[in-house]
Design a protein around this motif. Sequence first.
Motif, short mmCIF file in Angstrom:
data_model
loop_
_atom_site.label_atom_id
_atom_site.label_comp_id
_atom_site.label_asym_id
_atom_site.label_seq_id
_atom_site.Cartn_x
_atom_site.Cartn_y
_atom_site.Cartn_z
N MET A 35 2.34 19.45 37.49
CA MET A 35 1.47 19.25 36.34
C MET A 35 1.93 18.04 35.53
N LEU A 36 3.23 17.88 35.37
CA LEU A 36 3.75 16.72 34.66
C LEU A 36 3.41 15.43 35.40
N LYS A 37 3.57 15.43 36.72
CA LYS A 37 3.22 14.23 37.50
C LYS A 37 1.77 13.85 37.28
N ARG A 38 0.90 14.84 37.33
CA ARG A 38 -0.52 14.57 37.15
C ARG A 38 -0.79 14.02 35.75
N LEU A 39 -0.17 14.63 34.73
CA LEU A 39 -0.34 14.16 33.37
C LEU A 39 0.15 12.73 33.22
N VAL A 40 1.30 12.44 33.78
CA VAL A 40 1.86 11.09 33.70
C VAL A 40 0.90 10.09 34.32
N MET A 41 0.40 10.37 35.50
CA MET A 41 -0.47 9.42 36.19
C MET A 41 -1.85 9.30 35.54
N GLU A 42 -2.25 10.29 34.75
CA GLU A 42 -3.50 10.18 34.00
C GLU A 42 -3.40 9.09 32.93
N HIS A 43 -2.19 8.72 32.56
CA HIS A 43 -1.97 7.68 31.55
C HIS A 43 -1.87 6.28 32.16
N ASP A 44 -2.11 6.18 33.45
CA ASP A 44 -2.15 4.88 34.11
C ASP A 44 -3.50 4.24 33.73
N ALA A 45 -3.54 3.61 32.57
CA ALA A 45 -4.78 3.14 31.97
C ALA A 45 -5.53 2.13 32.82
N ASN A 46 -4.83 1.25 33.51
CA ASN A 46 -5.51 0.21 34.29
C ASN A 46 -5.63 0.55 35.77
N GLY A 47 -5.13 1.71 36.18
CA GLY A 47 -5.30 2.18 37.55
C GLY A 47 -4.48 1.43 38.59
N ASP A 48 -3.40 0.77 38.17
CA ASP A 48 -2.59 0.00 39.13
C ASP A 48 -1.49 0.82 39.80
N ARG A 49 -1.47 2.13 39.53
CA ARG A 49 -0.52 3.08 40.14
C ARG A 49 0.93 2.85 39.71
N VAL A 50 1.15 2.11 38.64
CA VAL A 50 2.47 1.98 38.02
C VAL A 50 2.30 2.18 36.53
N LEU A 51 3.38 2.60 35.88
CA LEU A 51 3.33 2.87 34.45
C LEU A 51 4.14 1.83 33.69
N SER A 52 3.51 1.24 32.69
CA SER A 52 4.21 0.33 31.80
C SER A 52 4.89 1.15 30.70
N LYS A 53 5.70 0.48 29.91
CA LYS A 53 6.35 1.17 28.79
C LYS A 53 5.30 1.67 27.80
N HIS A 54 4.25 0.89 27.61
CA HIS A 54 3.18 1.30 26.71
C HIS A 54 2.48 2.56 27.21
N GLU A 55 2.20 2.63 28.51
CA GLU A 55 1.57 3.82 29.09
C GLU A 55 2.50 5.02 29.01
N LEU A 56 3.78 4.78 29.22
CA LEU A 56 4.77 5.86 29.14
C LEU A 56 4.89 6.39 27.71
N LYS A 57 4.79 5.49 26.75
CA LYS A 57 4.81 5.91 25.34
C LYS A 57 3.64 6.85 25.06
N SER A 58 2.49 6.55 25.63
CA SER A 58 1.31 7.39 25.47
C SER A 58 1.54 8.79 26.07
N VAL A 59 2.25 8.85 27.19
CA VAL A 59 2.59 10.14 27.82
C VAL A 59 3.41 10.98 26.85
N PHE A 60 4.47 10.39 26.31
CA PHE A 60 5.34 11.14 25.41
C PHE A 60 4.62 11.53 24.12
N LYS A 61 3.72 10.68 23.66
CA LYS A 61 2.94 11.02 22.47
C LYS A 61 2.09 12.26 22.75
N ASP A 62 1.42 12.29 23.91
CA ASP A 62 0.60 13.45 24.27
C ASP A 62 1.43 14.72 24.45
#
Length: 89
Positions: free
Chosen positions: A17-44
């Motif tokens: 479930m965490l993996k799925r949540l994390v990848m839902e924050h891949d805003a541009n769909g490039d299959r990698v997470l930036s620090k900004h996208e990761l910040k959004s994960v922790f905020k959620d």
Amino acid sequence: MTYHAIKSVSREPNEEMLKRLVMEHDANGDRVLSKHELKSVFKDLGSRFPGLRARLAMRFADKDKSGYIDEGELNGLVGYMMKLGYRVR
């Protein structure tokens, strides 16, 4: 006497479930997470300091020091998050 089979409902492990949540924050769909996208994960997830958590998680999980969390580093990231007590409700 009649017996009825009880179908058990299997709950998806929190790690998946965490993996799925994390990848839902891949805003541009490039299959990698930036620090900004990761910040959004922790905020959620309700972190009081999502920016700090994102920086620390990036330092822990970004093994190749690319500045991004790729799919090969995702398990390490999720393990780190679970170790800190983050769960999906």
